[in-house]
Motif scaffolding. Structure first.
Motif, PDB file in Angstrom:
ATOM      1  N   MET A  83       6.014  -2.188 -10.014  1.00  0.00           N
ATOM      2  CA  MET A  83       5.717  -0.887  -9.518  1.00  0.00           C
ATOM      3  C   MET A  83       6.874   0.100 -10.168  1.00  0.00           C
ATOM      4  O   MET A  83       6.416   1.370 -10.541  1.00  0.00           O
ATOM      5  N   LEU A  84       8.010  -0.373 -10.212  1.00  0.00           N
ATOM      6  CA  LEU A  84       8.940   0.451 -10.986  1.00  0.00           C
ATOM      7  C   LEU A  84       8.716   0.764 -12.424  1.00  0.00           C
ATOM      8  O   LEU A  84       8.647   1.751 -13.046  1.00  0.00           O
ATOM      9  N   SER A  85       8.204  -0.391 -13.138  1.00  0.00           N
ATOM     10  CA  SER A  85       7.899  -0.360 -14.583  1.00  0.00           C
ATOM     11  C   SER A  85       6.707   0.650 -14.552  1.00  0.00           C
ATOM     12  O   SER A  85       6.502   1.603 -15.521  1.00  0.00           O
ATOM     13  N   SER A  86       5.647   0.587 -13.769  1.00  0.00           N
ATOM     14  CA  SER A  86       4.511   1.557 -13.657  1.00  0.00           C
ATOM     15  C   SER A  86       4.918   2.985 -13.340  1.00  0.00           C
ATOM     16  O   SER A  86       4.571   4.002 -14.316  1.00  0.00           O
ATOM     17  N   ALA A  87       5.607   3.245 -12.487  1.00  0.00           N
ATOM     18  CA  ALA A  87       6.218   4.352 -12.389  1.00  0.00           C
ATOM     19  C   ALA A  87       7.015   5.012 -13.430  1.00  0.00           C
ATOM     20  O   ALA A  87       7.042   6.193 -13.667  1.00  0.00           O
ATOM     21  N   GLY A  88       7.964   4.186 -14.155  1.00  0.00           N
ATOM     22  CA  GLY A  88       8.714   4.588 -15.344  1.00  0.00           C
ATOM     23  C   GLY A  88       7.546   5.127 -16.359  1.00  0.00           C
ATOM     24  O   GLY A  88       7.873   6.134 -16.897  1.00  0.00           O
TER      25      GLY A  88
ATOM     26  N   GLY B 228       0.841  -1.173   0.021  1.00  0.00           N
ATOM     27  CA  GLY B 228       0.084  -0.144  -0.047  1.00  0.00           C
ATOM     28  C   GLY B 228       0.941   1.249  -0.087  1.00  0.00           C
ATOM     29  O   GLY B 228       0.430   2.357  -0.695  1.00  0.00           O
ATOM     30  N   LEU B 229       1.938   1.408   0.732  1.00  0.00           N
ATOM     31  CA  LEU B 229       2.811   2.384   1.006  1.00  0.00           C
ATOM     32  C   LEU B 229       3.465   2.412  -0.479  1.00  0.00           C
ATOM     33  O   LEU B 229       3.611   3.796  -0.982  1.00  0.00           O
ATOM     34  N   GLY B 230       3.898   1.504  -1.103  1.00  0.00           N
ATOM     35  CA  GLY B 230       4.385   1.655  -2.597  1.00  0.00           C
ATOM     36  C   GLY B 230       3.472   2.185  -3.385  1.00  0.00           C
ATOM     37  O   GLY B 230       4.053   3.268  -4.431  1.00  0.00           O
ATOM     38  N   ALA B 231       2.398   1.662  -3.631  1.00  0.00           N
ATOM     39  CA  ALA B 231       1.295   2.066  -4.374  1.00  0.00           C
ATOM     40  C   ALA B 231       1.150   3.763  -4.288  1.00  0.00           C
ATOM     41  O   ALA B 231       0.843   4.372  -5.234  1.00  0.00           O
ATOM     42  N   GLY B 232       0.931   3.937  -3.083  1.00  0.00           N
ATOM     43  CA  GLY B 232       0.431   5.442  -2.835  1.00  0.00           C
ATOM     44  C   GLY B 232       1.558   6.223  -3.248  1.00  0.00           C
ATOM     45  O   GLY B 232       1.347   7.384  -3.256  1.00  0.00           O
ATOM     46  N   ALA B 233       2.862   5.909  -3.078  1.00  0.00           N
ATOM     47  CA  ALA B 233       3.765   6.805  -3.434  1.00  0.00           C
ATOM     48  C   ALA B 233       4.088   6.919  -5.061  1.00  0.00           C
ATOM     49  O   ALA B 233       4.789   7.756  -5.136  1.00  0.00           O
ATOM     50  N   VAL B 234       3.401   5.949  -5.835  1.00  0.00           N
ATOM     51  CA  VAL B 234       3.686   6.195  -7.277  1.00  0.00           C
ATOM     52  C   VAL B 234       3.159   7.611  -7.645  1.00  0.00           C
ATOM     53  O   VAL B 234       4.065   8.246  -8.470  1.00  0.00           O
TER      54      VAL B 234
END
Length: 182
Positions: free
Chosen positions: A149-154, A96-102
């Protein structure tokens, strides 16, 4: 059920350790979030020099690293002492923290990379050391989650940069059209 898991780990590790961890996280994160970043938010209305912008970027990067490090220390301190259920609870919370930080950190790729790395690497290690089949599955899931998540953030970063560039081009085109009409 989550509160029972947390209480179980606290009884094994002691409440003082948790308070010390929370105090350490607060000490490292408070200056970034309550002093320096609000100053940047106030200065947004004013023209910002390149040097000021670089300074704020460095502050944001170090603030992100401090926040991620605080979570990394907490995961390392409590996931090893807790059982599989606690690691599962922690993995869900970190997801949840990682997804919220995107949306917050994806504007600059290295920020999100640092944050997710600091969240997920200790979790993967704790799960691998845990040794149960569920722990190994959680370790694989956490690693896969970090990659996704790194791919999504990119991709979000690319979309943001393209949108900003197109907006600037549109404003430039409007300005040149106004000048041509005059």
């Amino acid at each position: 059920h989550a509160h029972q898991i947390v209480l179980e780990v606290l009884s094994e590790t002691g409440g003082l350790g948790l308070l010390l961890w929370l105090a350490g996280v607060a000490i490292f994160n408070a200056p970034f979030h309550f002093l320096w970043l609000p100053a940047f938010a106030r200065d947004v209305q004013k023209p910002v020099t390149e040097a000021q912008l670089r300074r704020y970027e460095r502050l944001e990067l170090w603030g992100t690293i401090c926040m991620g490090s605080g979570w990394a220390v907490g995961v390392a301190a409590y996931s090893f002492a807790g059982g599989t259920e606690f690691r599962l609870f922690t993995a869900g919370m970190l997801a949840g923290l990682g997804a919220g930080a995107v949306p917050t950190l994806a504007g600059e790729k290295p920020y999100y990379g640092w944050f997710v790395g600091l969240l997920e690497i200790p979790m993967v290690i704790a799960c691998l050391i845990g040794g149960t089949p569920l722990d190994r599955l959680m370790a694989a899931g956490a690693a896969l989650y970090a990659v996704a998540m790194l791919s999504s953030a990119g991709k979000l970063n690319t979309a943001l940069r393209t949108s900003i560039r197109l907006g600037q081009e549109r404003l430039s085109l409007l300005e040149s059209t106004r000048q041509a009409l005059e």
